[in-house]
Design a protein around this motif. Sequence first.
Motif, PDB file in Angstrom:
ATOM      1  N   ASP A  64       0.808  -1.223   0.000  1.00  0.00           N
ATOM      2  CA  ASP A  64       0.000   0.000   0.000  1.00  0.00           C
ATOM      3  C   ASP A  64       0.843   1.276   0.000  1.00  0.00           C
ATOM      4  O   ASP A  64       0.322   2.358   0.261  1.00  0.00           O
ATOM      5  CB  ASP A  64      -0.938  -0.006   1.209  1.00  0.00           C
ATOM      6  N   ARG A  65       2.113   1.167  -0.330  1.00  0.00           N
ATOM      7  CA  ARG A  65       2.967   2.357  -0.288  1.00  0.00           C
ATOM      8  C   ARG A  65       2.631   3.318  -1.418  1.00  0.00           C
ATOM      9  O   ARG A  65       2.120   2.938  -2.455  1.00  0.00           O
ATOM     10  CB  ARG A  65       4.438   1.970  -0.318  1.00  0.00           C
ATOM     11  N   ARG A  66       2.906   4.563  -1.171  1.00  0.00           N
ATOM     12  CA  ARG A  66       2.751   5.612  -2.184  1.00  0.00           C
ATOM     13  C   ARG A  66       4.150   6.085  -2.564  1.00  0.00           C
ATOM     14  O   ARG A  66       5.052   6.054  -1.742  1.00  0.00           O
ATOM     15  CB  ARG A  66       1.950   6.778  -1.618  1.00  0.00           C
ATOM     16  N   PRO A  67       4.320   6.544  -3.802  1.00  0.00           N
ATOM     17  CA  PRO A  67       5.648   7.016  -4.211  1.00  0.00           C
ATOM     18  C   PRO A  67       6.114   8.179  -3.337  1.00  0.00           C
ATOM     19  O   PRO A  67       5.316   9.033  -2.953  1.00  0.00           O
ATOM     20  CB  PRO A  67       5.444   7.487  -5.653  1.00  0.00           C
ATOM     21  N   ILE A  68       7.383   8.162  -3.032  1.00  0.00           N
ATOM     22  CA  ILE A  68       7.991   9.246  -2.266  1.00  0.00           C
ATOM     23  C   ILE A  68       8.606  10.217  -3.269  1.00  0.00           C
ATOM     24  O   ILE A  68       9.459   9.835  -4.072  1.00  0.00           O
ATOM     25  CB  ILE A  68       9.078   8.712  -1.314  1.00  0.00           C
ATOM     26  N   LYS A  69       8.173  11.445  -3.216  1.00  0.00           N
ATOM     27  CA  LYS A  69       8.712  12.444  -4.133  1.00  0.00           C
ATOM     28  C   LYS A  69      10.117  12.822  -3.661  1.00  0.00           C
ATOM     29  O   LYS A  69      10.286  13.363  -2.569  1.00  0.00           O
ATOM     30  CB  LYS A  69       7.814  13.668  -4.171  1.00  0.00           C
ATOM     31  N   MET A  70      11.089  12.478  -4.476  1.00  0.00           N
ATOM     32  CA  MET A  70      12.483  12.808  -4.177  1.00  0.00           C
ATOM     33  C   MET A  70      13.125  13.378  -5.429  1.00  0.00           C
ATOM     34  O   MET A  70      13.000  12.795  -6.501  1.00  0.00           O
ATOM     35  CB  MET A  70      13.276  11.544  -3.804  1.00  0.00           C
ATOM     36  N   HIS A  71      13.799  14.477  -5.245  1.00  0.00           N
ATOM     37  CA  HIS A  71      14.644  14.995  -6.300  1.00  0.00           C
ATOM     38  C   HIS A  71      16.057  14.494  -6.035  1.00  0.00           C
ATOM     39  O   HIS A  71      16.307  13.779  -5.063  1.00  0.00           O
ATOM     40  CB  HIS A  71      14.569  16.517  -6.355  1.00  0.00           C
ATOM     41  N   ARG A  72      16.965  14.848  -6.893  1.00  0.00           N
ATOM     42  CA  ARG A  72      18.324  14.306  -6.856  1.00  0.00           C
ATOM     43  C   ARG A  72      18.988  14.437  -5.491  1.00  0.00           C
ATOM     44  O   ARG A  72      19.527  13.460  -4.966  1.00  0.00           O
ATOM     45  CB  ARG A  72      19.168  14.985  -7.937  1.00  0.00           C
ATOM     46  N   LYS A  73      18.948  15.597  -4.890  1.00  0.00           N
ATOM     47  CA  LYS A  73      19.634  15.809  -3.607  1.00  0.00           C
ATOM     48  C   LYS A  73      19.067  14.887  -2.522  1.00  0.00           C
ATOM     49  O   LYS A  73      19.821  14.252  -1.784  1.00  0.00           O
ATOM     50  CB  LYS A  73      19.494  17.276  -3.197  1.00  0.00           C
TER      51      LYS A  73
END
Length: 129
Positions: A64-73
């Motif tokens: 049931d996980r949702r995507p974690i918004k991560m940019h490069r840093k």
Amino acid sequence: MTTLSFYRRVIDETGHADRDAVKRGTAAVLHALRDRLMPTEAAQAAAQLPRGLKDVWNAGDSPDRRPIKMHRKAFYERVREEAGLKSVREARFLTIGVFAALKEQLSPGEGDDVLAQLPRDLKEVWEDA
């Protein structure tokens, strides 16, 4: 590609000869990437991995996980923390090495699907790998 040849490819890309560190680092990059992708896309990518890497990819995942918004840093920082690296620079080199091996492992269509879900700054890393 076998799991062992995948790790060898990461070693070749990074120049890092410590196999245990490469395994930890590969797991960190795969987990960060998996968590950045939509679950259906993550499952499709995992389906193309050899068994040993599928197990690594799926470790700690939840249905049931949702995507974690991560940019490069943030991506590099997460890799640094999980892999126990000393610097973000090391995390960057490791990410490039794992991305290069992963691009070789995935079909071109699946690689394009992964790329489509990354933010612009991580797309650049994927394309440069």
